[in-house]
Design an enzyme around this catalytic site. Sequence first.
Site, short mmCIF file in Angstrom:
data_model
loop_
_atom_site.label_atom_id
_atom_site.label_comp_id
_atom_site.label_asym_id
_atom_site.label_seq_id
_atom_site.Cartn_x
_atom_site.Cartn_y
_atom_site.Cartn_z
N SER A 10 -4.42 28.65 -17.16
CA SER A 10 -4.63 27.22 -16.92
C SER A 10 -4.46 26.53 -18.27
O SER A 10 -5.11 26.89 -19.25
CB SER A 10 -6.03 26.97 -16.39
OG SER A 10 -6.44 25.66 -16.72
N HIS A 35 -0.69 27.71 -14.09
CA HIS A 35 -1.62 27.00 -13.20
C HIS A 35 -1.82 25.61 -13.80
O HIS A 35 -2.39 25.48 -14.89
CB HIS A 35 -2.92 27.80 -13.14
CG HIS A 35 -4.01 27.17 -12.32
ND1 HIS A 35 -4.14 27.38 -10.97
CD2 HIS A 35 -5.02 26.34 -12.67
CE1 HIS A 35 -5.20 26.72 -10.52
NE2 HIS A 35 -5.74 26.06 -11.53
N ASP A 37 -3.43 22.00 -13.63
CA ASP A 37 -4.59 21.31 -13.03
C ASP A 37 -4.36 19.81 -12.99
O ASP A 37 -4.38 19.14 -14.03
CB ASP A 37 -5.84 21.62 -13.86
CG ASP A 37 -6.30 23.06 -13.70
OD1 ASP A 37 -6.59 23.47 -12.56
OD2 ASP A 37 -6.35 23.77 -14.72
N MET A 39 -5.82 16.29 -11.90
CA MET A 39 -7.11 15.64 -11.56
C MET A 39 -6.91 14.13 -11.57
O MET A 39 -6.27 13.59 -12.48
CB MET A 39 -8.17 16.00 -12.60
CG MET A 39 -8.38 17.49 -12.76
SD MET A 39 -9.74 17.84 -13.88
CE MET A 39 -9.61 19.62 -14.02
N HIS A 70 -2.63 22.87 -8.98
CA HIS A 70 -4.00 22.81 -8.44
C HIS A 70 -4.36 21.34 -8.32
O HIS A 70 -4.72 20.69 -9.30
CB HIS A 70 -4.95 23.56 -9.38
CG HIS A 70 -6.36 23.56 -8.92
ND1 HIS A 70 -7.40 24.03 -9.67
CD2 HIS A 70 -6.91 23.15 -7.73
CE1 HIS A 70 -8.53 23.89 -8.99
NE2 HIS A 70 -8.26 23.36 -7.81
N MET A 72 -6.51 18.62 -7.64
CA MET A 72 -7.89 18.12 -7.51
C MET A 72 -7.81 16.60 -7.37
O MET A 72 -8.14 15.84 -8.29
CB MET A 72 -8.71 18.57 -8.72
CG MET A 72 -9.02 20.06 -8.69
SD MET A 72 -9.59 20.71 -10.25
CE MET A 72 -8.03 21.06 -11.06
N MET A 141 -12.84 28.70 -5.79
CA MET A 141 -13.28 28.15 -7.08
C MET A 141 -14.54 28.87 -7.54
O MET A 141 -15.49 29.05 -6.77
CB MET A 141 -13.58 26.65 -6.95
CG MET A 141 -12.35 25.76 -6.83
SD MET A 141 -11.15 25.91 -8.17
CE MET A 141 -12.09 25.34 -9.59
N GLY A 146 -13.20 20.33 -12.13
CA GLY A 146 -13.26 19.13 -12.97
C GLY A 146 -13.07 19.40 -14.45
O GLY A 146 -12.49 18.57 -15.15
N PHE A 147 -13.54 20.54 -14.90
CA PHE A 147 -13.48 20.80 -16.34
C PHE A 147 -13.22 22.28 -16.61
O PHE A 147 -13.70 23.13 -15.85
CB PHE A 147 -14.80 20.40 -17.01
CG PHE A 147 -15.10 18.94 -16.83
CD1 PHE A 147 -14.59 17.99 -17.72
CD2 PHE A 147 -15.86 18.50 -15.76
CE1 PHE A 147 -14.85 16.64 -17.53
CE2 PHE A 147 -16.12 17.15 -15.56
CZ PHE A 147 -15.61 16.21 -16.45
N GLY A 148 -12.50 22.54 -17.70
CA GLY A 148 -12.35 23.91 -18.16
C GLY A 148 -13.60 24.30 -18.96
O GLY A 148 -14.44 23.46 -19.28
N GLY A 149 -13.70 25.58 -19.25
CA GLY A 149 -14.74 26.05 -20.15
C GLY A 149 -16.13 26.16 -19.54
O GLY A 149 -17.11 26.27 -20.27
N ASP A 175 -10.58 30.91 -9.86
CA ASP A 175 -10.32 29.90 -10.90
C ASP A 175 -11.65 29.32 -11.39
O ASP A 175 -12.39 28.72 -10.60
CB ASP A 175 -9.44 28.79 -10.30
CG ASP A 175 -9.13 27.70 -11.29
OD1 ASP A 175 -9.29 27.92 -12.50
OD2 ASP A 175 -8.69 26.62 -10.84
N GLY A 176 -11.88 29.49 -12.68
CA GLY A 176 -13.04 28.89 -13.30
C GLY A 176 -13.90 29.91 -14.04
O GLY A 176 -14.53 30.75 -13.41
N GLY A 177 -13.85 29.85 -15.36
CA GLY A 177 -14.68 30.74 -16.18
C GLY A 177 -14.29 32.20 -16.14
O GLY A 177 -15.08 33.07 -16.50
N GLY A 197 -8.34 30.03 -18.18
CA GLY A 197 -8.00 28.96 -19.13
C GLY A 197 -8.50 29.29 -20.52
O GLY A 197 -7.80 29.88 -21.34
N SER A 198 -9.77 28.94 -20.77
CA SER A 198 -10.33 29.08 -22.11
C SER A 198 -10.18 30.50 -22.67
O SER A 198 -9.86 30.66 -23.85
CB SER A 198 -11.82 28.74 -22.10
OG SER A 198 -12.04 27.62 -21.31
#
Length: 228
Positions: A10, A35, A37, A39, A70, A72, A141, A146-149, A175-177, A197-198
Amino acid sequence: MASGCKIGPSILNSELACLASECVRMLDSGADYLHLDVMDGHFVPNITFGHPVVESLRKQLGMDPFFDLHMMVAKPEQWVKPMAVAGASQYTFHLEATENPGALIKDIRENGMKVGLGIKPGTTVEDLAPWANQIDMALVMTVEPGFGGQAFMEDMMSKVQWLRTQFPSLDIEVDGGVGPDNIHKCAEAGANMIVSGSAIMRSEDPRSVINLLRHVCVEAAQKRSLDR
Ligand SMILES: O=C(CO)[C@@H](O)[C@H](O)COP(=O)(O)O
Ligand SMILES: [Fe+2]
């Protein structure tokens, strides 16, 4: 079985002023897909980019890379054609954002894209199930979008596990963390499309992170097929 294990960075937390070169850096590091994102500040409390940026990326990167959009956004129906024209490969919308998933799935296909269907942490997997045979990919999810990290929500793994049992050949994305600390959980539950992502972006050696994520995922998929 699902179509292999794929790693999609991401680019949300990348240096956005250098988006194209960041995407190239990810592809050169072994990313299987990108990926992206999107938003809109309504479906989620954040704004990123829309189809003009996707179009620019497609021009810069050529036809080869697979773009997983993705979405959103509060009105996913509105962006199907613009994203198709811009060069999206897959249009992943949120179940929570539409009243008519069936019509949207049809429209996405008619516009030549693959279909992804995502659910937020508060949405049950049973809500997604009626559409599972009509989509290419289910997105579970593992953070509030809404946010990475953000921190990975391990309690979402039961959704992945249930989907994998019910739909052995469906692509399932998390997806996410997601990163080296929790990839085992995602892979063992049955996810085969891994967004990170991060963990990739902030690494000094993104290639080794991508390889590690893929390796764990492939091993788990092989074990599953032996167990069947
Ligand atoms: O869709 C989202 C967040 O809404 C994700 O794609 C994240 O942007 C992934 O980044 P990390 O959580 O891995 O940092
Ligand atoms: Fe995402």
